[in-house]
Motif scaffolding. Structure first.
Motif, short mmCIF file in Angstrom:
data_model
loop_
_atom_site.label_atom_id
_atom_site.label_comp_id
_atom_site.label_asym_id
_atom_site.label_seq_id
_atom_site.Cartn_x
_atom_site.Cartn_y
_atom_site.Cartn_z
N UNK A 157 0.76 -1.46 -0.39
CA UNK A 157 -0.45 0.10 0.47
C UNK A 157 0.94 0.99 -0.13
N UNK A 158 2.60 1.09 -0.05
CA UNK A 158 3.73 2.37 -0.15
C UNK A 158 2.80 2.83 -1.90
N UNK A 159 3.40 2.57 -3.08
CA UNK A 159 3.80 3.48 -3.81
C UNK A 159 2.36 4.39 -4.34
N UNK A 160 2.29 5.59 -4.75
CA UNK A 160 1.30 5.95 -5.40
C UNK A 160 1.62 5.87 -6.53
N UNK A 161 0.88 4.51 -6.81
CA UNK A 161 0.94 3.86 -9.03
C UNK A 161 -0.19 3.60 -9.60
N UNK A 162 -0.23 3.63 -10.60
CA UNK A 162 -1.09 3.60 -11.04
C UNK A 162 -1.24 2.55 -11.58
N UNK A 163 -2.91 1.76 -11.53
CA UNK A 163 -2.35 0.51 -12.12
C UNK A 163 -2.14 -0.01 -13.32
N UNK A 164 -0.97 -0.85 -13.73
CA UNK A 164 -0.56 -0.40 -14.40
C UNK A 164 -1.60 -1.80 -15.35
N UNK A 165 -2.51 -2.31 -14.80
CA UNK A 165 -3.58 -3.68 -15.85
C UNK A 165 -4.15 -2.59 -16.47
N UNK A 166 -4.49 -1.21 -15.41
CA UNK A 166 -5.53 -0.32 -16.81
C UNK A 166 -5.22 0.35 -17.62
N UNK A 167 -3.54 0.67 -17.56
CA UNK A 167 -3.34 1.00 -18.45
C UNK A 167 -3.54 0.74 -20.70
N UNK A 191 -13.67 8.63 -21.39
CA UNK A 191 -14.05 7.17 -21.26
C UNK A 191 -13.04 6.39 -20.89
N UNK A 192 -11.55 6.51 -21.28
CA UNK A 192 -10.80 5.48 -20.56
C UNK A 192 -10.89 5.64 -18.67
N UNK A 193 -10.88 7.31 -18.72
CA UNK A 193 -11.03 7.33 -17.09
C UNK A 193 -12.21 7.22 -16.34
N UNK A 194 -12.78 7.07 -16.83
CA UNK A 194 -14.63 6.78 -16.54
C UNK A 194 -14.15 5.36 -15.98
N UNK A 195 -13.45 4.74 -16.81
CA UNK A 195 -13.24 2.49 -16.39
C UNK A 195 -12.03 3.02 -15.47
N UNK A 196 -11.21 4.04 -15.25
CA UNK A 196 -10.05 3.74 -14.16
C UNK A 196 -10.66 3.90 -12.95
N UNK A 206 1.13 8.49 12.17
CA UNK A 206 0.02 8.62 10.50
C UNK A 206 1.14 7.54 9.87
N UNK A 207 0.40 7.18 9.14
CA UNK A 207 0.68 6.58 7.73
C UNK A 207 -0.35 6.33 6.36
N UNK A 208 0.71 6.61 5.08
CA UNK A 208 -0.32 6.51 3.89
C UNK A 208 -0.65 5.73 3.53
N UNK A 209 -1.71 4.88 2.71
CA UNK A 209 -2.57 3.82 2.38
C UNK A 209 -3.04 4.35 1.09
N UNK A 210 -2.16 3.82 0.22
CA UNK A 210 -2.47 4.00 -0.88
C UNK A 210 -2.63 2.50 -2.15
N UNK A 211 -4.33 2.50 -2.38
CA UNK A 211 -5.45 1.70 -3.09
C UNK A 211 -5.35 1.64 -4.45
N UNK A 212 -5.31 2.25 -4.90
CA UNK A 212 -4.69 1.69 -6.48
C UNK A 212 -4.24 0.50 -7.00
N UNK A 213 -3.32 0.60 -6.87
CA UNK A 213 -2.35 -0.55 -6.84
C UNK A 213 -2.65 -2.64 -7.53
N UNK A 214 -3.37 -2.10 -6.43
CA UNK A 214 -4.11 -4.40 -5.88
C UNK A 214 -5.72 -3.93 -5.73
#
Length: 395
Positions: free
Chosen positions: A38-48, A293-298, A371-379
């Motif tokens: 949950x660490x990286x602020x990474x976009x989901x690669x399967x959604x590219x 339209x792509x952003x709507x799916x993302x 405190x901690x940051x959790x990214x939810x986008x990658x998984x």
């Protein structure tokens, strides 16, 4: 006979004083595929939209290879600038292509802004906590970074004005929408108040907006740059990294005329221009494909992932923990209950093959160890639930 070897001159003081990003260091530690991070602020690669981007690259290379593989102007591809201007205008911020400078991601835009504006010792105001790489950037510029107190909605305008009067800053750096690291959004009335403070007291605003198009719910908030009081002193930074692909390293600056040429000259000194072929492909993609339209799916996928994370936090975190519910973006901000230290617990989390980013490094002063940051986008939601089960064992 052994020749005498003199010691080398030291590194610049700024290179010795500015540390590595803890986020990048954690990503290196958690690169193993078995780790749910949950660490990286990474976009989901399967959604590219790899197919659409491949088609755009193939088309520009087939139609005008001599042009897209050549040097180009510092300001950027005219078609790409026109497309970005049209998108901003459609979202309520009248913009011409001449107002824009294409950069190597919005991160370079921030560096160019610091180069053009900041002298060593100049004061920069930031949210507390704020984006780590911005702190690195201002550190390399030799600026004195002063935190602005915040609450759950962001900076407090009255306190901001007090600091402006006392510190006489040159620049205020904000991420008003889905802030990194907290995910919070500055309300419209505070945006207006911030613009009016800048207008009354004379300072520049860097309005960083990499996440604004990732809204899942709620209403779009007007840019600070759209307010008349700050229109001539707000630089809007944007990026294609979160909406198209971060590997293309494409961003842009929307700059007032008084600052534009200095940023162009700074970019000439840095890299001459951003990749010609990447810019051309991005412009072709925007002309041929439906980015919205792509952003709507993302956004739909990210909403499901955010909801999966929020649904499982109560069972995973220790009693007394709190967290927010962002309306978009990539991050949830957590505060652990029971006096737990997120930094101290991270090695144990990694041993359980799960990771997060401790919140302390994002603070300029008075860090919150809980405190901690959790990214939810990658998984996926299923992976998020498994990751939370692992965290529950840690906490």
């Amino acid at each position: 006979m052994t020749a005498t070897r003199a010691a080398l001159p030291p590194l610049a003081a700024r290179a010795r004083q500015v540390g590595s990003s803890p986020v990048r260091d954690i990503l290196a530690l958690t690169a193993r595929p078995e780790v749910i991070s949950f660490a990286g602020g990474l976009p989901a690669p399967e959604l590219f939209d790899a197919q659409g981007l491949r088609a755009a690259f193939e088309r520009v290379l087939a139609e005008r290879p001599g042009q897209v593989l050549q040097y180009s102007t510092t300001e950027g591809d005219p078609q790409l600038r026109a497309a970005v201007a049209a998108r901003l205008t459609a979202r309520g911020l009248a913009t011409g292509a001449e107002d824009l400078l294409v950069t190597g991601g919005s991160q370079q835009g921030l560096t160019l802004l610091a180069t053009a504006l900041l002298e060593p010792g100049d004061v920069v105001l930031v949210e507390n906590p704020t984006y780590l790489a911005a702190l690195q950037c201002f550190g390399f510029a030799g600026a004195r970074v002063v935190p602005v107190p915040t609450d759950d909605d962001g900076v407090l305008p009255d306190t901001l004005e007090e600091l402006v009067v006392r510190e006489r800053p040159k620049l205020l750096y904000l991420i008003p929408t889905f802030q990194n690291p907290t995910g919070r959004t500055l309300p419209a009335e505070r945006r207006r108040a911030v613009a009016e403070v800048a207008g009354r007291h004379g300072l520049w605003i860097a309005e960083d907006d990499p996440y604004g198009e990732l809204r899942f719910e709620g209403a779009h908030q007007p840019w600070i740059a759209s307010h008349e009081a700050a229109a001539d002193r707000t630089v809007l930074l944007g990026s294609f990294s979160k909406v198209m692909a971060p590997g293309m390293r494409l961003g842009w600056l929307r700059t007032p005329a008084a600052l534009r040429r200095s940023c162009v000259v700074a970019k000439q000194a840095a890299d001459l221009h951003t990749s010609t072929v990447d810019q051309a492909a991005a412009a072709r993609y925007l002309a041929d494909r439906d980015l919205d339209a792509h952003l709507a799916r993302v956004r739909s996928a990210y909403r499901d992932r955010r909801d999966a994370l929020l649904a499982g936090l109560a069972a995973a975190l220790p009693p007394g923990s709190t967290w927010n519910r962002p309306e978009g973006g990539m991050f949830v901000w957590v505060r652990l209950g029971g006096g737990r230290d997120a930094t101290a617990l991270l090695p144990e989390a990694v041993r359980h093959e799960v990771a997060y980013v401790p919140g302390a490094p994002f603070f300029t002063r008075s860090p919150d160890p809980a405190s901690l940051r959790m990214s939810f986008t990658t998984h996926t939601p299923e992976e998020i639930r498994e990751g939370l089960a692992r965290l529950a064992k840690v906490f």
